[in-house]
Design a protein around this motif. Structure first.
Motif, mmCIF file in Angstrom:
data_model
loop_
_atom_site.group_PDB
_atom_site.id
_atom_site.type_symbol
_atom_site.label_atom_id
_atom_site.label_comp_id
_atom_site.label_asym_id
_atom_site.label_seq_id
_atom_site.Cartn_x
_atom_site.Cartn_y
_atom_site.Cartn_z
ATOM 1 N N ILE A 124 -82.466 18.840 -62.085
ATOM 2 C CA ILE A 124 -81.494 19.882 -62.440
ATOM 3 C C ILE A 124 -82.180 21.238 -62.490
ATOM 4 O O ILE A 124 -81.669 22.240 -61.973
ATOM 5 N N GLU A 125 -83.357 21.275 -63.075
ATOM 6 C CA GLU A 125 -84.095 22.533 -63.164
ATOM 7 C C GLU A 125 -84.505 23.036 -61.782
ATOM 8 O O GLU A 125 -84.452 24.242 -61.508
ATOM 9 N N ASP B 94 -76.982 17.355 -60.476
ATOM 10 C CA ASP B 94 -76.051 18.378 -60.971
ATOM 11 C C ASP B 94 -74.710 17.754 -61.341
ATOM 12 O O ASP B 94 -74.126 18.075 -62.388
ATOM 13 N N GLY C 18 -82.951 22.374 -59.029
ATOM 14 C CA GLY C 18 -81.754 22.715 -58.269
ATOM 15 C C GLY C 18 -81.722 22.133 -56.872
ATOM 16 O O GLY C 18 -81.059 22.691 -55.983
ATOM 17 N N TYR D 34 -79.495 21.839 -72.628
ATOM 18 C CA TYR D 34 -78.687 22.265 -71.478
ATOM 19 C C TYR D 34 -77.534 23.155 -71.930
ATOM 20 O O TYR D 34 -76.423 23.074 -71.387
ATOM 21 N N GLN E 224 -78.031 17.359 -55.703
ATOM 22 C CA GLN E 224 -76.619 17.518 -56.039
ATOM 23 C C GLN E 224 -76.121 16.406 -56.949
ATOM 24 O O GLN E 224 -75.222 16.632 -57.774
ATOM 25 N N ALA F 87 -72.719 17.488 -65.064
ATOM 26 C CA ALA F 87 -71.328 17.929 -65.181
ATOM 27 C C ALA F 87 -70.448 16.802 -65.728
ATOM 28 O O ALA F 87 -69.600 17.027 -66.612
ATOM 29 N N SER G 157 -69.510 24.214 -68.221
ATOM 30 C CA SER G 157 -68.982 22.887 -67.897
ATOM 31 C C SER G 157 -67.502 22.772 -68.231
ATOM 32 O O SER G 157 -66.873 23.691 -68.777
ATOM 33 N N TYR H 15 -76.046 8.890 -63.217
ATOM 34 C CA TYR H 15 -76.726 9.214 -61.953
ATOM 35 C C TYR H 15 -76.688 8.023 -61.002
ATOM 36 O O TYR H 15 -76.337 8.161 -59.813
ATOM 37 N N HIS I 61 -75.686 25.195 -69.251
ATOM 38 C CA HIS I 61 -74.880 24.315 -68.400
ATOM 39 C C HIS I 61 -73.599 23.921 -69.126
ATOM 40 O O HIS I 61 -72.519 23.851 -68.515
#
Length: 324
Positions: free
Chosen positions: A226-227, A235, A229, A272, A232, A239, A279, A204, A275
């Motif tokens: 992330i939860e 997210d 949303g 996750y 970015q 990923a 991915s 991050y 996700h």
């Protein structure tokens, strides 16, 4: 009834449980924060005082430890606790069967007893060869890795190691940037620097820095973002985490052809799961140039069991007692 005292001792939490010999579902599970106890012996004494089974009926103690166990003084990779095997034997008594396993060795021993419904396959269905080797790995406080070699008689052989500390490899501009960013801080950047709770924070911070933003969130804050949303960078962090996980998984498969599968546990990935399904994990795992056809048939699973390490300890405890 004969019981085993089992424990999964991580960098953050110590999980204790009891289990009858030849059973594998942990009972009376208690989770203690490691930082609240000065030593392992303080924590296990607190557990034994409150459990329902008389200590005389405990015939085996199996401990899964987040760190190497083949040292004279056993130390934890992300926890100040330490002890020797002799101290463990003296504490519990010389009439007890004792085994100390690396935490991912314990997860390796769980593969025989985890219910099939607690394994979620990622990617296209592929055949598992039950006689072939398997990898177990998982990200949590750190990154754990072990290789499991099935045996027809007796406990499976679990080859221990510190595979979470291999060098991090990168394959595109964004990953190069993350590696350079972390190298300025750590000089040598291991896989664990991106595949762990700390790793989420590192990814991050690096991605934010690439956008000219000075910001570092904690792993729980990233999870909340992330939860929600609404971030970015969060997210993109997750990923990238799964892409790095795929790259490391593929490297492991190149090292040992594990047609018995790859089993991913730890505290992060099961949280996750949806996700991960979306991915680039499998694409990154298979992105091995002319060796893609070698890696692609290997099945990968997420271990959804709540306490796979304890289940592995229970399995190993049964071997200890039955072979006596």
């Amino acid at each position: 009834m004969s019981h085993a005292l089992i424990a999964d001792l991580g960098g953050t939490n110590a999980r204790f449980a009891l289990v009858p010999i030849n059973q594998y579902q942990p009972q009376e599970v208690s989770v203690y924060s490691c930082k609240e106890y000065e030593s392992f012996f303080d924590a296990v004494s607190a557990y034994v005082e409150q459990c329902s089974v008389n200590f005389d009926s405990i015939d085996a103690i199996v401990l899964a430890i987040a760190g190497p166990v083949n040292q004279e003084v056993i130390r934890f990779s992300n926890n100040p606790w330490h002890f020797t095997r002799q101290q463990i034997q003296d504490h519990f008594g010389h009439d007890k069967k004792i085994a100390l396993l690396n935490d991912f060795d314990a997860i390796g021993h769980s593969l025989e007893v985890i219910p099939q419904e607690e394994l979620v396959q990622i990617g296209e269905p592929a055949t598992v060869d039950p006689k072939a080797a398997a990898w177990v790995l998982g990200a949590g406080t750190g990154l754990g890795v072990a290789c499991v070699v099935p045996q027809e008689n007796g406990a499976n052989i679990v080859l221990p190691g510190e595979g979470g500390h291999v060098d991090l490899a990168t394959c595109n501009d964004q990953e190069d940037y993350i590696l350079r960013f972390l190298r300025e801080r750590h000089h040598r950047v291991s896989a664990e620097r991106v595949l762990s709770g700390m790793g989420l924070e590192n990814i991050y911070e690096a991605l934010a820095h690439r956008q000219g933003i000075e910001r570092r969130l904690s792993a729980p804050e990233i999870g909340a973002a992330i939860e929600a949303g609404n971030d970015q960078i969060a997210d993109a962090t997750l990923a990238q985490f799964f892409t790095f996980l795929g790259r490391v998984t593929g490297d492991l498969v190149l090292s040992v052809e594990t047609r018995g599968g790859v089993y991913i546990a730890g505290g992060i990935v099961p949280r996750y799961l949806e996700h991960m399904k979306r991915s680039a994990f499998r694409d990154a795992m298979q992105d091995k140039g002319r060796m893609k056809a070698f890696v692609s048939p290997i099945p990968t699973f997420v271990v959804m069991s709540e306490f796979p390490g304890l289940m592995g300890c229970a399995n190993y405890a049964s071997y200890l007692v039955n072979q006596a």
